[in-house]
Write an enzyme that holds these catalytic residues in place. Structure first.
Site, PDB file in Angstrom:
ATOM      1  N   PRO A 154     -37.085 -13.642 -64.528  1.00  0.00           N
ATOM      2  CG  PRO A 154     -34.968 -13.989 -63.598  1.00  0.00           C
ATOM      3  CD  PRO A 154     -36.178 -14.723 -64.103  1.00  0.00           C
ATOM      4  N   GLY A 197     -33.828  -9.238 -67.651  1.00  0.00           N
ATOM      5  CA  GLY A 197     -32.395  -8.919 -67.564  1.00  0.00           C
ATOM      6  C   GLY A 197     -31.636  -9.953 -66.757  1.00  0.00           C
ATOM      7  N   GLY A 226     -30.624 -13.041 -67.901  1.00  0.00           N
ATOM      8  CA  GLY A 226     -29.825 -13.991 -68.675  1.00  0.00           C
ATOM      9  C   GLY A 226     -30.533 -15.302 -68.937  1.00  0.00           C
ATOM     10  N   GLY A 238     -33.396 -15.545 -70.885  1.00  0.00           N
ATOM     11  CA  GLY A 238     -34.207 -15.477 -72.097  1.00  0.00           C
ATOM     12  C   GLY A 238     -35.588 -14.895 -71.906  1.00  0.00           C
ATOM     13  CB  SER A 267     -36.516  -9.803 -73.912  1.00  0.00           C
ATOM     14  OG  SER A 267     -35.325 -10.272 -74.462  1.00  0.00           O
ATOM     15  CB  ALA A 268     -36.028 -14.615 -76.477  1.00  0.00           C
ATOM     16  CB  ALA A 269     -39.691 -16.334 -72.957  1.00  0.00           C
ATOM     17  CG  ASP A 327     -31.433 -15.396 -75.592  1.00  0.00           C
ATOM     18  OD1 ASP A 327     -30.497 -16.209 -75.623  1.00  0.00           O
ATOM     19  OD2 ASP A 327     -31.441 -14.393 -74.842  1.00  0.00           O
TER      20      ASP A 327
HETATM   21  C1  MEV Z   1     -27.637 -14.067 -74.377  1.00  0.00           C
HETATM   22  O1  MEV Z   1     -28.562 -14.981 -73.801  1.00  0.00           O
HETATM   23  C2  MEV Z   1     -26.563 -14.804 -75.099  1.00  0.00           C
HETATM   24  C3  MEV Z   1     -25.504 -13.921 -75.742  1.00  0.00           C
HETATM   25  O2  MEV Z   1     -24.589 -14.812 -76.384  1.00  0.00           O
HETATM   26  C4  MEV Z   1     -26.101 -12.955 -76.748  1.00  0.00           C
HETATM   27  C5  MEV Z   1     -26.648 -13.640 -77.993  1.00  0.00           C
HETATM   28  O3  MEV Z   1     -26.275 -14.771 -78.292  1.00  0.00           O
HETATM   29  O4  MEV Z   1     -27.465 -13.001 -78.674  1.00  0.00           O
HETATM   30  C6  MEV Z   1     -24.721 -13.129 -74.701  1.00  0.00           C
END
Ligand code: MEV
Length: 325
Positions: free
Chosen positions: A101, A103, A105, A107, A109-111, A148
């Site tokens: 999903p 946004g 949490g 990861g 966008s990083a993936a 991430d």
């Molecule tokens: C986001 O997955 C984790 C945060 O700590 C941001 C980051 O580390 O870049 C909220």
């Protein structure tokens, strides 16, 4: 075998992640623990002729071009530029299949960044893939710690320290995890800025919280090595409470955590930036993780399970940091 450019396609893969301990504090140099998820992103580069680079995100109905003025377009451009002239100068059509999903949490966008970097240049070293994906990630997050991208690129169970790098951890037991989704997307950038403002307003209180998270991570690394999931779970529970005091939890995240604990979770907490997104729960078995997902569904949330395989004893390794400290 056909050469690329005459019909062959290239692909790259990357996993999502959950942070078991240390989100937000990790931005300020506190160690964090993350686990790569089985779900992730597959990117395919088609050998079709094209005028300019394009990124198609299947399922989102989105086509991104480097100069289209969107955040995704800017991120794509940053990744292409970081990849060097050989990649930048050969227009490609990239198709990304995303199982995470946005946004959420976990990861996403990083993936995407790691999978696209790999698909565009399969010969790139791990370090170069992380650098290119970090250039992509900075467009969305402004000040990413790098956790991430590291988790997406390396996978497994990881201890990450900003500016130092990521160490894969030897775990005595497989971790059975359940990930519960609020269904509400949140912006990591906004949540990181919120904690930054709190830290500026109340440096002493936030400093105490970060110091406690440092201790929790140390306890959890030892617990992981010993297969002591009870202590790992307790650390997760305490970290969730601390994240609440940092104002990044929400009533829905607290409910996901409460439902998981009601179903016997060894530990449960929000994961990632908070403000929406997902919670992660530690289960005692795969069946137990599935039971938590069922309980979440009964409460009106979605969820899924993921397992981290136990590592071989010699698998601990330090990978260099890709993000600027
Ligand atoms: C986001 O997955 C984790 C945060 O700590 C941001 C980051 O580390 O870049 C909220």
């Amino acid at each position: 075998m056909t050469a690329f450019g005459t019909g062959e396609e290239r692909s790259g893969r990357a996993g999502g992640k959950v942070i078991l301990l240390g989100e937000h504090a990790v931005v300020y140099g506190v160690p964090a623990l993350a686990v790569g998820l089985e779900r992730g992103v597959v990117a395919r580069v088609l050998a079709a002729e094209t005028e300019g680079h394009e990124l198609h995100v299947a399922g989102w109905g989105v086509v991104v071009r480097p100069s289209d003025g969107t955040d995704l377009g800017r991120a794509f451009m940053a990744l292409l530029e970081a990849s060097g002239p050989a990649v930048l100068g050969r227009p490609r059509v990239v198709h990304a299949h995303v199982e995470l999903p946005p946004g959420g949490g976990v990861g996403c966008s990083a993936a995407i960044g790691v999978a696209v970097a790999r698909a565009l240049d399969p010969a790139a070293s791990l370090e170069h893939v992380m650098l290119r994906a970090t250039a992509w990630e900075r467009v969305f997050h402004g000040n990413p710690s790098g956790i991430d991208v590291s988790a997406a690129a390396v996978g497994g169970c990881l201890r990450f320290v900003r500016g130092e790098g990521v160490r894969t951890l030897v775990t005595a037991r497989t971790l059975h995890l359940a990930v519960g989704a609020t269904g509400r997307a949140s912006s990591t950038k906004v949540m990181v800025e919120r904690v930054a403002a709190l830290r500026e307003a109340e440096p002493a209180r936030v400093g105490v919280s970060f110091a406690r998270i440092t201790e929790l991570v140390a306890t959890a690394v030892a617990a992981l090595a010993a297969g002591d999931l009870e202590h790992l779970g307790e650390a997760m529970n305490e970290n969730h409470a601390i994240l609440g005091t940092l104002t990044v939890s929400t009533p829905e995240l607290d409910e996901l955590v409460a439902v998981a604990r009601g179903a016997g979770a060894l530990g449960a907490k929000l994961t990632g930036a908070g403000g929406g997104g997902c919670a992660v729960a530690l289960a005692s078995s795969e069946a137990h993780a599935l039971e938590m997902v069922r309980e979440w569904r009964r409460a009106g949330f979605d969820g899924w399970t993921s397992a981290s395989a136990a590592r071989q004893t010699d698998a601990s390794r330090l990978y260099p940091a890709a993000a600027r400290p």
